[in-house]
Motif scaffolding. Structure first.
Motif, PDB file in Angstrom:
ATOM      1  N   PRO A 151     -25.126 -25.613  22.078  1.00  0.00           N
ATOM      2  CA  PRO A 151     -25.085 -26.651  21.051  1.00  0.00           C
ATOM      3  C   PRO A 151     -26.482 -26.836  20.440  1.00  0.00           C
ATOM      4  N   PRO A 152     -26.561 -27.179  19.155  1.00  0.00           N
ATOM      5  CA  PRO A 152     -27.862 -27.367  18.499  1.00  0.00           C
ATOM      6  C   PRO A 152     -28.760 -28.371  19.212  1.00  0.00           C
ATOM      7  N   THR A 153     -28.167 -29.330  19.907  1.00  0.00           N
ATOM      8  CA  THR A 153     -28.970 -30.332  20.609  1.00  0.00           C
ATOM      9  C   THR A 153     -29.735 -29.739  21.792  1.00  0.00           C
ATOM     10  N   ASP A 154     -29.378 -28.532  22.221  1.00  0.00           N
ATOM     11  CA  ASP A 154     -30.084 -27.881  23.332  1.00  0.00           C
ATOM     12  C   ASP A 154     -31.372 -27.187  22.886  1.00  0.00           C
ATOM     13  N   VAL A 155     -31.652 -27.207  21.599  1.00  0.00           N
ATOM     14  CA  VAL A 155     -32.846 -26.521  21.075  1.00  0.00           C
ATOM     15  C   VAL A 155     -33.901 -27.567  20.741  1.00  0.00           C
ATOM     16  N   PRO A 156     -35.107 -27.434  21.316  1.00  0.00           N
ATOM     17  CA  PRO A 156     -36.161 -28.404  21.005  1.00  0.00           C
ATOM     18  C   PRO A 156     -36.603 -28.275  19.549  1.00  0.00           C
ATOM     19  N   LEU A 161     -37.278 -15.506  13.714  1.00  0.00           N
ATOM     20  CA  LEU A 161     -35.981 -16.119  13.949  1.00  0.00           C
ATOM     21  C   LEU A 161     -35.127 -16.155  12.679  1.00  0.00           C
ATOM     22  N   ALA A 162     -35.756 -16.195  11.523  1.00  0.00           N
ATOM     23  CA  ALA A 162     -35.048 -16.372  10.248  1.00  0.00           C
ATOM     24  C   ALA A 162     -33.843 -15.443  10.049  1.00  0.00           C
ATOM     25  N   PRO A 163     -33.934 -14.145  10.328  1.00  0.00           N
ATOM     26  CA  PRO A 163     -32.767 -13.290  10.099  1.00  0.00           C
ATOM     27  C   PRO A 163     -31.546 -13.670  10.935  1.00  0.00           C
ATOM     28  N   HIS A 164     -31.763 -14.352  12.027  1.00  0.00           N
ATOM     29  CA  HIS A 164     -30.654 -14.708  12.917  1.00  0.00           C
ATOM     30  C   HIS A 164     -29.968 -16.008  12.496  1.00  0.00           C
ATOM     31  N   LEU A 165     -30.496 -16.649  11.449  1.00  0.00           N
ATOM     32  CA  LEU A 165     -29.929 -17.920  11.006  1.00  0.00           C
ATOM     33  C   LEU A 165     -28.779 -17.755  10.021  1.00  0.00           C
ATOM     34  N   ALA A 166     -28.536 -16.546   9.562  1.00  0.00           N
ATOM     35  CA  ALA A 166     -27.522 -16.318   8.524  1.00  0.00           C
ATOM     36  C   ALA A 166     -26.166 -16.909   8.887  1.00  0.00           C
ATOM     37  N   TRP A 224     -33.484 -27.012  11.030  1.00  0.00           N
ATOM     38  CA  TRP A 224     -34.665 -26.145  11.103  1.00  0.00           C
ATOM     39  C   TRP A 224     -35.406 -26.080   9.783  1.00  0.00           C
ATOM     40  N   LEU A 225     -34.688 -26.121   8.678  1.00  0.00           N
ATOM     41  CA  LEU A 225     -35.343 -26.106   7.377  1.00  0.00           C
ATOM     42  C   LEU A 225     -36.200 -27.358   7.207  1.00  0.00           C
ATOM     43  N   GLU A 226     -35.617 -28.498   7.546  1.00  0.00           N
ATOM     44  CA  GLU A 226     -36.355 -29.766   7.447  1.00  0.00           C
ATOM     45  C   GLU A 226     -37.570 -29.760   8.371  1.00  0.00           C
ATOM     46  N   GLU A 227     -37.390 -29.283   9.594  1.00  0.00           N
ATOM     47  CA  GLU A 227     -38.503 -29.247  10.547  1.00  0.00           C
ATOM     48  C   GLU A 227     -39.588 -28.283  10.086  1.00  0.00           C
ATOM     49  N   ALA A 228     -39.191 -27.112   9.601  1.00  0.00           N
ATOM     50  CA  ALA A 228     -40.167 -26.118   9.138  1.00  0.00           C
ATOM     51  C   ALA A 228     -40.954 -26.664   7.957  1.00  0.00           C
TER      52      ALA A 228
END
Length: 120
Positions: A74-79, A97-102, A112-116
């Motif tokens: 789940p996304p909540t498991d990622v810091p 990591l970007a290519p794996h986000l498709a 992740w976009l907001e955090e980046a």
């Protein structure tokens, strides 16, 4: 003779393998993600926890992120990206990591976009 593995044995083996990861990318990371995505979610979570405890920090982050992008965690498991350590080289790890986000869940991609964006 065919021996069946119990789920606990599979989870334990997956955790030991994930804990041995040393690099955030490469064929061993690709194989780990593919293998863990084929296992029950509990095994993926146990492997991610083991990686946090014993794998190289960048490998642990990459494993969690890629498993979440593949919906195995789940996304909540990622810091948050800002918590990735060390900060040096963080941008390179995010780029890798970007290519794996498709095909990642929309919620995770947006987060992740907001955090980046907040890290620049």
């Amino acid at each position: 003779i065919v021996r069946l593995w119990w789920e606990a044995e599979i989870t334990d083996a997956a955790a030991r393998l994930a804990g041995a990861l040393r690099r955030a990318s490469g064929p061993e990371m690709d194989a780990a993600v593919r293998g863990l995505c084929a296992l029950p979610r509990g095994a993926a979570r146990a492997a991610a926890r083991a990686a946090t405890e014993t794998a190289a920090p960048a490998a642990s982050e990459a494993l969690r992120a890629r498993l979440a992008a593949a919906s195995a965690l789940p996304p909540t498991d990622v810091p948050p990206l800002g918590a990735w350590v060390p900060a040096t080289g963080r941008a390179d790890r995010i780029r890798a990591l970007a290519p794996h986000l498709a095909h990642a869940p929309v919620q995770l991609r947006v987060r992740w976009l907001e955090e980046a964006a907040g890290l620049v």
